[in-house]
Design a protein around this motif. Structure first.
Motif, PDB file in Angstrom:
ATOM      1  N   TYR A  24     -39.932 -32.740 100.747  1.00 15.11           N
ATOM      2  CA  TYR A  24     -38.996 -32.325  99.780  1.00 15.11           C
ATOM      3  C   TYR A  24     -38.551 -30.876 100.011  1.00 15.11           C
ATOM      4  O   TYR A  24     -37.432 -30.166 100.178  1.00 15.11           O
ATOM      5  N   GLN A  29     -26.069 -30.895  92.166  1.00 17.71           N
ATOM      6  CA  GLN A  29     -27.553 -30.872  92.128  1.00 17.71           C
ATOM      7  C   GLN A  29     -28.266 -32.098  92.170  1.00 17.71           C
ATOM      8  O   GLN A  29     -27.824 -33.171  91.595  1.00 17.71           O
ATOM      9  N   LEU A  89     -32.531 -29.579  94.158  1.00 14.08           N
ATOM     10  CA  LEU A  89     -31.965 -29.193  95.274  1.00 14.08           C
ATOM     11  C   LEU A  89     -30.492 -28.897  94.810  1.00 14.08           C
ATOM     12  O   LEU A  89     -29.619 -29.772  94.126  1.00 14.08           O
ATOM     13  N   GLY A  98     -35.102 -28.381 101.450  1.00 12.54           N
ATOM     14  CA  GLY A  98     -34.501 -27.126 100.633  1.00 12.54           C
ATOM     15  C   GLY A  98     -34.745 -27.277  98.924  1.00 12.54           C
ATOM     16  O   GLY A  98     -34.452 -26.602  98.327  1.00 12.54           O
ATOM     17  N   PHE A  99     -35.798 -28.534  98.520  1.00 10.09           N
ATOM     18  CA  PHE A  99     -35.915 -28.789  97.176  1.00 10.09           C
ATOM     19  C   PHE A  99     -36.802 -27.730  96.894  1.00 10.09           C
ATOM     20  O   PHE A  99     -37.726 -27.175  97.632  1.00 10.09           O
TER      21      PHE A  99
END
Length: 167
Positions: free
Chosen positions: A133, A117, A162, A137-138
Motif C-alpha cells: 500500500y 480518496q 490515498l 502512495g497510501f
C-alpha cells in the motif's frame, strides 16, 4: 506473472466470488472481520447481494479465480467522494507474483474516475500488505488499537488513505 486477467465481477459471478471469499476466510482468518463458518453457511444470494453493493475486482488465471479486492463507495452526498478498499486477498500459491499489485492498480484506475480518496484498514502485523500500500502512495493516518479480536488475541489495524487527482 502475466497470464492472469483482472475483471469486475457481477451477479453472474457470485459462485466465483463465494469461492475466493471463503478461501480468504479459511486461509487468512486473522486478516478479516468475518469468519469462514459464518459465511460458508450463507446462501449464494448473500454473495449476489455483496456484488450488487460494491465493485469487486477479481484476478483470474484462466477460469480460476485467484485474488480479489472490494471497492465500496460511500453513498451520502457529503461522503461520496470517498471509497473503502477491503477484502484484498491473493491465493497463497500466487502471492509474490504481482497479482495484488495488479488488483490494486485496477482499483486505483477505476477510483480516479469516481472518488477523490480511497481508505483502507490493514492488520498491523501484515507487513507485506502495508509495504504494498505504501508503494502505491497510501499514507498512514491512524492506528485502531485492538480493532479485531481473534479468540483471546487482539490485532491492531493501520488506517491508510490515498488521495487521488480527480479527472
Amino acid at each position: 506473472m502475466s497470464d492472469f486477467e483482472i475483471k469486475i465481477l457481477d451477479a453472474n459471478d457470485a459462485a466465483d466470488f463465494r469461492s475466493i471469499r471463503l478461501s480468504a476466510l479459511a486461509k487468512a482468518p486473522a486478516m478479516f472481520g468475518s469468519s469462514y463458518a459464518l459465511e460458508a453457511a450463507k446462501p449464494l444470494s448473500f454473495f449476489e447481494s455483496c456484488l450488487a453493493n460494491a465493485k469487486v475486482f477479481a484476478a483470474f488465471q484462466g477460469q480460476k479465480i485467484i485474488g480479489l479486492a472490494v471497492f465500496s463507495q460511500e453513498q451520502s452526498t457529503k461522503l461520496s467522494h470517498k471509497a473503502q478498499l477491503s477484502s484484498v486477498f491473493v491465493e497463497p500459491e500466487y502471492q509474490q507474483q504481482g497479482v495484488a499489485g495488479q488488483l490494486l492498480q485496477a482499483v486505483i484506475n477505476y477510483s480516479k474516475m469516481h472518488v477523490e480518496q480511497i481508505l483502507l484498514t490493514v492488520a498491523a502485523d501484515n507487513a507485506p500488505a502495508v509495504h504494498l500500500y505504501k508503494n502505491f502512495g497510501f499514507q498512514l493516518y491512524g492506528i485502531e488499537a485492538k480493532a479485531l479480536k481473534d479468540t483471546d488475541r487482539y490485532i491492531d489495524e493501520i488506517l491508510m488513505k490515498l488521495f487521488l487527482a480527480r479527472i
